[in-house]
Design an enzyme around this catalytic site. Structure first.
Site, short mmCIF file in Angstrom:
data_model
loop_
_atom_site.label_atom_id
_atom_site.label_comp_id
_atom_site.label_asym_id
_atom_site.label_seq_id
_atom_site.Cartn_x
_atom_site.Cartn_y
_atom_site.Cartn_z
N HIS A 138 -13.59 3.91 -2.90
CA HIS A 138 -12.30 3.17 -2.19
C HIS A 138 -12.26 1.88 -2.82
CE1 HIS A 138 -8.70 3.71 -0.28
NE2 HIS A 138 -8.98 2.67 0.59
N CYS B 62 -4.88 -1.94 -6.83
CA CYS B 62 -3.88 -1.85 -6.03
C CYS B 62 -3.53 -3.27 -5.66
CB CYS B 62 -3.89 -1.15 -4.89
SG CYS B 62 -4.89 -1.58 -3.32
N CYS C 267 -4.36 6.98 -1.68
CA CYS C 267 -5.82 6.70 -2.35
C CYS C 267 -6.89 7.07 -1.32
CB CYS C 267 -5.95 5.60 -2.88
SG CYS C 267 -4.51 4.50 -3.29
N GLU D 200 -0.86 1.88 9.62
CA GLU D 200 -2.14 2.42 10.34
C GLU D 200 -2.05 3.02 11.82
OE1 GLU D 200 -2.14 -0.10 8.08
OE2 GLU D 200 -3.31 0.86 6.58
N CYS E 216 0.85 -1.10 0.08
CA CYS E 216 0.07 -0.01 0.02
C CYS E 216 0.90 1.31 -0.06
CB CYS E 216 -0.89 -0.16 1.36
SG CYS E 216 -1.78 1.53 1.63
N THR F 90 -4.94 4.79 7.65
CA THR F 90 -3.84 4.47 6.56
C THR F 90 -3.08 5.92 6.25
OG1 THR F 90 -5.01 2.61 5.53
CG2 THR F 90 -3.50 3.63 4.29
N GLU G 73 -5.78 -6.67 5.99
CA GLU G 73 -6.20 -5.64 5.34
C GLU G 73 -6.95 -6.06 4.03
OE1 GLU G 73 -6.08 -1.97 3.03
OE2 GLU G 73 -5.17 -3.77 2.36
N TYR H 150 -9.60 -1.38 -5.46
CA TYR H 150 -8.83 -2.85 -4.83
C TYR H 150 -8.54 -3.76 -5.97
CZ TYR H 150 -8.60 -1.87 0.24
OH TYR H 150 -8.06 -1.28 1.26
FE1 SF4 Z 1 -3.51 1.24 0.02
FE2 SF4 Z 1 -4.74 0.16 -1.90
FE3 SF4 Z 1 -6.02 1.66 -0.26
FE4 SF4 Z 1 -4.63 2.77 -1.96
S1 SF4 Z 1 -6.52 1.67 -2.36
S2 SF4 Z 1 -4.83 3.35 0.13
S3 SF4 Z 1 -3.07 1.24 -2.22
S4 SF4 Z 1 -5.01 -0.19 -0.05
FE FE Z 2 -6.61 0.15 2.04
#
Ligand code: SF4
Ligand code: FE
Length: 488
Positions: free
Chosen positions: A293, A300, A104, A258, A100, A191, A444, A297
């Site tokens: 958000h 990422c 984002c 976190e 991560c 985060t 996570e 996923y």
């Molecule tokens: Fe982290 Fe993925 Fe969330 Fe971006 S979308 S903050 S890389 S977990």
């Molecule tokens: Fe996340």
């Protein structure tokens, strides 16, 4: 002000006066503290790639406010192309970090607040959106990292905010005056918060009128007076204090770094308040943020999975098992799951639509489906990586033993795989897999961007079961009285 590069970003963090604790100690120098540094390096990549000719098309955008070149992480989506570029950018960055990079959450918080503040103004004649545009311009101009702060501690999950025994278990307004508001409460598992310049605070659930003191959206600096961050533990975090190899991914770490952030009567001036008691809009904001958000996923985690697949394929080679048909088949399965995640993120972006503010929003149903898949597929991808790597990954001696003059040679000799690969490379690859697929990283994938049940609630809400029933009834030749029939 121009776009920051990675080093500018890291140096800018030195100017923050964060009140942050880890392992029972106040950490004065956050930038050089070994537990934090990998997360900082990972976030710095989002700045660095804006200056790389091969990636700047994805990592930068043109501000719809100023017309200037800005980081995409501070951009408001103006088209489905923007939404698609975001997903591609996330996968590309995760390919480089293997973890991560945290930026984002604030990106999605900016987009959700942008569209919802517009709609509050339209309905109620307030001026939140104008204020928010000024804030956004400040963020874009200074290329700041914003932590999106949504999740309250929530106390008794069966009770709404105003019914909690302790009123602080959800962030709420404790005072309003002519200069601004004062807020109290906490935000959990934040985060990237200890390496963000700002935090954008949002409600975490839909609200009733009784909860209106909890319907608050506002922005504060991460080092504002009254803010305290308590850094969270991660699996194997102490290894960062010991050496490099046992960390697996020493440069970028695992997951987002976190923290539990306490807000002890924090003053927020009116120009940084974007919702104040408009409880009717809290649910809309939560849904917008969550959809944005969750749509990330497949990007990422798809990018992280690429690295896990590569590590599994490499360790199979080092073990001399790469040609075994069951290993190849497991690799195919991992690729299939990864591409399925990615396609879901692309799909919800393609199906994006403009909100009344002009900002584009992903398709919520598909976005929630992506995240629901992540809660399962990442576990399966990691399970297959463990299967391929072999049990030695879980019983490896430490880096200190490996480097010990007397016992190290035994490890070299007895943990050797194929002759052409040095033992240390086999160990390094196993450590990478161990750390990318273990405890904190897996959890996570389950709970980041909301727990699985939160997605299932949104999936059911949008499923339009009446329409689906009607389709089946028509085909089955069942007559349904017109008042109970639901048409397209
Ligand atoms: Fe982290 Fe993925 Fe969330 Fe971006 S979308 S903050 S890389 S977990
Ligand atoms: Fe996340």
């Amino acid at each position: 002000m121009s776009l920051k590069n990675g080093n500018d970003y890291i140096e800018s963090l030195r100017g923050l006066k964060l009140n942050v604790y880890a392992f029972g100690e106040r950490i004065e120098n956050i930038v050089d503290y070994p537990l934090f540094r990998p997360h900082i390096n990972s976030a710095a990549i989002t700045y660095e790639l804006a200056h790389d000719a091969s990636t700047e098309d994805l990592v930068t955008a043109t501000s719809h406010i100023t017309g200037k070149k800005i980081s995409r992480f501070t951009h408001i989506h103006q088209s489905t192309e923007d939404l698609l570029k975001k997903v591609k950018m996330l996968r590309m960055i995760a390919n480089r970090t293997g973890t991560c990079y945290q930026r984002c959450v604030g990106f999605d918080a900016l987009n959700a607040t942008y569209s919802v503040s517009y709609e509050i103004d339209q309905a109620l004649g307030t001026n939140y959106h104008e204020r928010f545009r000024s804030y956004l311009e400040y963020i874009q101009e200074n290329d700041l990292m914003v932590a999106g702060a949504m999740t309250d501690p929530k106390g008794d999950r069966g009770l709404i905010p105003s019914r909690q025994k302790d009123p602080d278990l959800f962030v709420h307004i404790v005072e309003k005056n002519d200069k601004g508001i004062v807020i109290r409460g906490a935000k959990a598992h934040q985060t990237g918060i200890i390496n963000s310049h700002e935090m954008l605070i949002m409600p975490t659930v839909a609200m009733t009128e009784n909860d209106k003191a909890y319907a608050v959206v506002c922005a504060i600096p991460s080092d504002a007076s009254g803010v305290l961050h308590i850094f969270g533990r991660q699996t194997n975090d102490q290894r960062r204090l010991e050496g490099e190899i046992d960390q697996g991914n020493a440069l970028y770490g695992i997951v987002g770094g976190e923290a539990l952030t306490i807000l002890n009567d924090v003053f927020v001036p009116w120009e940084r308040v974007f919702m104040c008691e408009e409880y009717q809009f809290a649910g809309l904001l939560v849904e917008r943020f969550a959809s944005l958000h969750r749509s990330n996923y497949g990007g990422c985690k798809g990018g992280v999975s690429d690295v896990i697949i590569g590590a599994a394929a490499a360790i199979a080679e080092y073990n001399g098992a790469a040609k075994a048909s069951h290993v190849r088949d497991k690799i195919v399965e991992m690729v299939h799951l990864t591409e399925t995640l990615y396609s879901g993120s692309l799909a919800c972006s393609c199906e994006g639509v403009p909100t009344p503010s002009g900002a584009y929003l992903v398709d919520p149903m598909l976005a929630n489906t992506v995240k629901q898949n992540v809660t399962r597929y990442i576990y399966e991808i990691c399970r297959l990586a463990h299967d391929i790597a072999g049990g030695f990954m879980a019983t490896l001696p430490s880096e200190k033993d490996l480097k010990h003059p007397e016992i190290g040679p035994y490890i070299e000799k007895y943990l050797k795989g194929v002759d052409s690969v040095p033992t240390i490379d086999r160990i390094r690859m196993a450590r990478l897999i161990e750390n990318m697929t273990g405890g904190t990283a897996l959890v996570e994938s389950m709970h980041g961007a909301g727990s699985p049940q939160a997605q299932r609630v949104m999936i059911l809400r949008q499923a339009n079961l009446d329409r689906k029933k009607s389709l089946a009834q028509k085909l089955a030749g069942i007559q349904v009285s017109s008042n109970s029939m639901v048409h397209d």
